[in-house]
Design an enzyme around this catalytic site. Structure first.
Site, PDB file in Angstrom:
ATOM      1  N   ASP A 161       0.848  -1.189   0.000  1.00 61.34           N
ATOM      2  CA  ASP A 161       0.000   0.000   0.000  1.00 61.34           C
ATOM      3  C   ASP A 161       0.883   1.237   0.000  1.00 61.34           C
ATOM      4  OD1 ASP A 161      -2.448  -1.397   0.108  1.00 61.34           O
ATOM      5  OD2 ASP A 161      -2.364  -1.536   2.289  1.00 61.34           O
ATOM      6  N   ASP A 214      -7.124  -1.391  -4.425  1.00 58.35           N
ATOM      7  CA  ASP A 214      -8.159  -1.045  -3.451  1.00 58.35           C
ATOM      8  C   ASP A 214      -9.114   0.007  -4.015  1.00 58.35           C
ATOM      9  OD1 ASP A 214      -6.833  -2.738  -1.657  1.00 58.35           O
ATOM     10  OD2 ASP A 214      -5.735  -1.089  -0.721  1.00 58.35           O
TER      11      ASP A 214
END
Length: 152
Positions: A113, A127
């Site tokens: 991330d 995401d």
């Protein structure tokens, strides 16, 4: 429309994987680069769980669950008629995002991330695609499904 869905899926996966590769190769874990100081940073983080880090280190569960959900989506792609193109686009975004994160989980056991808005957990392109796809699907269910005779 099949070609458009393929492009959405492929583009989501490619952009997700390239962006993660760039972050992993140019930053050290935990590094944070301010884009807009205290508002938006690029922060290299790993997540061994699901959203918000829940169920951390349940890699096998996430891999199996993701594969099963991908199979359900493939079934839906073929089952839904031409009139459900908006639903197919939503599914294509979710499919591409799921594959992007699945590649990470299989390869490393965690998801990379890097988008960091400081007030929200750090996330990635996969995401974003999943959330956008779910949002489109919710919109369809709430505001358009009656026009298509759904839930009658």
């Amino acid at each position: 429309m099949g070609f458009v869905l393929f492009v959405i899926i492929a583009l989501t996966i490619v952009l997700d994987q390239i962006s993660k590769l760039i972050v992993a190769r140019t930053m050290s874990l935990g590094d944070s680069i301010p884009v807009l100081e205290n508002i938006f940073h690029i922060t290299y983080s790993v997540n061994p769980g699901a959203a918000f880090g829940i169920m951390a280190y349940q890699t096998t569960f996430f891999i199996v669950t993701t594969i099963l959900l991908l199979l359900v989506m493939v079934f839906l792609f073929y089952r839904l008629g031409q009139e459900f193109q908006i639903v197919k686009i939503a599914l294509a975004l979710q499919f591409g995002g799921a594959v992007g994160n699945l590649i990470d989980r299989i390869r490393t056991g965690y998801v990379i991330d890097f988008f960091d808005f400081r007030i929200w957990p750090i996330f990635n392109i996969a995401d974003m695609a999943i959330v956008l796809g779910v949002s489109i699907l919710i919109y369809f269910i709430l505001f358009m499904s009656k026009d298509y005779g759904c839930f009658d």
